[in-house]
Design an enzyme around this catalytic site. Structure first.
Site, PDB file in Angstrom:
ATOM      1  N   GLY A  20     -60.918  22.808  99.681  1.00 15.54           N
ATOM      2  CA  GLY A  20     -62.281  23.018 100.158  1.00 15.54           C
ATOM      3  C   GLY A  20     -62.888  21.847 100.912  1.00 15.54           C
ATOM      4  N   ASN A  22     -63.132  21.676 104.119  1.00 17.92           N
ATOM      5  CA  ASN A  22     -63.986  22.289 105.154  1.00 17.92           C
ATOM      6  C   ASN A  22     -65.308  22.753 104.538  1.00 17.92           C
ATOM      7  OD1 ASN A  22     -62.770  22.597 107.993  1.00 17.92           O
ATOM      8  ND2 ASN A  22     -61.042  23.004 106.635  1.00 17.92           N
ATOM      9  N   ARG A  73     -53.334  45.263  97.203  1.00 13.75           N
ATOM     10  CA  ARG A  73     -54.158  44.526  98.162  1.00 13.75           C
ATOM     11  C   ARG A  73     -55.440  45.305  98.469  1.00 13.75           C
ATOM     12  NH1 ARG A  73     -52.803  40.278 101.109  1.00 13.75           N
ATOM     13  NH2 ARG A  73     -50.596  40.414 100.652  1.00 13.75           N
ATOM     14  N   MET A  98     -56.272  31.823 101.443  1.00 10.94           N
ATOM     15  CA  MET A  98     -54.866  32.064 101.763  1.00 10.94           C
ATOM     16  C   MET A  98     -54.431  33.481 101.381  1.00 10.94           C
ATOM     17  SD  MET A  98     -54.227  29.287 103.188  1.00 10.94           S
ATOM     18  CE  MET A  98     -52.453  29.205 103.382  1.00 10.94           C
ATOM     19  N   ARG A  99     -55.095  34.449 102.004  1.00 11.11           N
ATOM     20  CA  ARG A  99     -54.747  35.847 101.756  1.00 11.11           C
ATOM     21  C   ARG A  99     -54.743  36.591 103.075  1.00 11.11           C
ATOM     22  NH1 ARG A  99     -53.595  38.365  97.248  1.00 11.11           N
ATOM     23  NH2 ARG A  99     -54.676  40.216  97.995  1.00 11.11           N
ATOM     24  N   LEU A 101     -55.741  39.857 104.879  1.00 10.77           N
ATOM     25  CA  LEU A 101     -56.824  40.800 104.589  1.00 10.77           C
ATOM     26  C   LEU A 101     -56.475  42.189 105.118  1.00 10.77           C
ATOM     27  CD1 LEU A 101     -59.612  38.342 105.713  1.00 10.77           C
ATOM     28  CD2 LEU A 101     -59.102  39.003 103.348  1.00 10.77           C
ATOM     29  N   ASN A 115     -62.934  32.267 111.037  1.00 10.19           N
ATOM     30  CA  ASN A 115     -61.849  31.548 110.362  1.00 10.19           C
ATOM     31  C   ASN A 115     -61.572  30.269 111.136  1.00 10.19           C
ATOM     32  OD1 ASN A 115     -59.593  31.158 108.576  1.00 10.19           O
ATOM     33  ND2 ASN A 115     -58.239  31.853 110.218  1.00 10.19           N
ATOM     34  N   HIS A 117     -58.288  27.869 112.085  1.00  8.59           N
ATOM     35  CA  HIS A 117     -56.822  27.866 112.049  1.00  8.59           C
ATOM     36  C   HIS A 117     -56.332  26.523 112.591  1.00  8.59           C
ATOM     37  CE1 HIS A 117     -52.818  29.523 111.993  1.00  8.59           C
ATOM     38  NE2 HIS A 117     -52.614  28.983 113.178  1.00  8.59           N
ATOM     39  N   SER A 144     -58.672  25.652 115.812  1.00  3.43           N
ATOM     40  CA  SER A 144     -59.465  26.665 116.510  1.00  3.43           C
ATOM     41  C   SER A 144     -60.346  27.398 115.507  1.00  3.43           C
ATOM     42  CB  SER A 144     -58.548  27.720 117.150  1.00  3.43           C
ATOM     43  OG  SER A 144     -57.525  27.139 117.928  1.00  3.43           O
ATOM     44  N   LEU A 152     -53.609  39.108 112.944  1.00  6.88           N
ATOM     45  CA  LEU A 152     -53.607  37.836 112.230  1.00  6.88           C
ATOM     46  C   LEU A 152     -53.695  36.649 113.198  1.00  6.88           C
ATOM     47  CD1 LEU A 152     -53.314  36.561 109.369  1.00  6.88           C
ATOM     48  CD2 LEU A 152     -50.876  36.342 109.891  1.00  6.88           C
ATOM     49  N   ASP A 153     -54.698  35.809 113.005  1.00  2.49           N
ATOM     50  CA  ASP A 153     -54.942  34.627 113.845  1.00  2.49           C
ATOM     51  C   ASP A 153     -55.074  34.989 115.332  1.00  2.49           C
ATOM     52  OD1 ASP A 153     -54.771  32.992 111.567  1.00  2.49           O
ATOM     53  OD2 ASP A 153     -52.610  32.802 111.776  1.00  2.49           O
ATOM     54  N   GLN A 181     -60.702  16.911 112.600  1.00  2.00           N
ATOM     55  CA  GLN A 181     -61.337  17.686 113.677  1.00  2.00           C
ATOM     56  C   GLN A 181     -61.938  18.986 113.137  1.00  2.00           C
ATOM     57  OE1 GLN A 181     -61.851  16.480 116.728  1.00  2.00           O
ATOM     58  NE2 GLN A 181     -60.915  14.639 115.871  1.00  2.00           N
TER      59      GLN A 181
END
Ligand code: GRF
Length: 222
Positions: A20, A22, A73, A98-99, A101, A115, A117, A144, A152-153, A181
């Site tokens: 955590g 961030n 899920r 870390m899942r 979705l 998010n 990344h 980013s 995903l991403d 950063q």
């Protein structure tokens, strides 16, 4: 109806799974001063996530919803959605959650979920980004902040920050540089969203009403 005292604030729920840092950067930068944003809850899928302590220390409700308590899920994401929506968030922030979705979950929050990344998307989607940047011989690497879509991403990028890759870099040294950063740009994007400067319309990110999809903004170096 929202609490009238909170009516002008952007209500944020943060999802974490780990340390955590961030989240801490957000608490330090957004919960100070006159920011129109407030983190109203932090939710982790892991009870041992240190970020939960960071939330508690800041007086933010911290909840655990373990994926191990759900058979699928879909069931977990449905329960998570109910928990999140109890806080009536305007923005859902993934900060090391870390899942993977489900599409239903992502669609429910589309346009109000972001998010961070650890790569310069679209390069290096997925895991082990620092190692992969080194193996690819990238001259620069970075992070980013993007809106989350079912790919995903792959959602539209709002802001990136880059770091030079040096010959002496290791995955660990790169991770450290990129993390620093991340702590700069994630709170900045949240502040922009809270002030109405950034929004998603369809698949297009608007910054001060101008589309930026073809040219995500780059944070200037320190
Ligand atoms: C960061 O590297 C972020 O890019 C990735 O997960 C990590 C979270 O780190 N999505 P922390 O828990 O905020 O320290």
């Amino acid at each position: 109806m929202r609490d009238s005292t909170a009516q002008d604030l952007l209500r944020i729920v943060v999802l974490i799974s780990g340390s955590g840092t961030n989240l801490q950067a957000m608490i330090d930068q957004i919960h100070q001063g006159d920011s129109p944003a407030r983190i109203v809850a932090v939710i982790s899928n892991k009870a041992e996530a240190y970020g939960l302590k960071r939330a508690q220390q800041a007086g933010i409700p911290a909840k655990v919803l373990s994926h191990r308590d759900y058979a699928s899920r879909e069931e977990y994401d449905a329960a998570l959605q109910r928990l999140i929506d109890g806080y009536q968030p305007d923005l859902l922030v993934l900060a090391g959650f870390m899942r993977i979705l489900t599409d239903d979950f992502v669609r429910h929050y589309q346009g109000r979920m972001i998010n961070i990344h650890p790569s310069l998307l679209p390069r290096h989607k997925g895991l082990n980004t620092h190692q992969r940047a080194l193996e690819a011989g990238d001259a620069e690497h970075g992070c980013s902040v993007h809106y989350v879509t079912p790919e995903l991403d792959g959602g539209p990028v709002i802001l990136q920050a880059s770091v030079p890759v040096e010959a002496s870099d290791t995955p660990e040294s790169l991770a450290q540089k990129v993390h620093a950063q991340e702590h700069r740009i994630y709170p900045r994007v949240i502040e922009w969203i809270a002030r109405g400067r950034v929004r998603l319309e369809e698949d297009t990110v608007l910054f001060d009403n101008q589309p930026i999809n073809d040219q995500p903004r780059r944070a200037t170096p320190d």
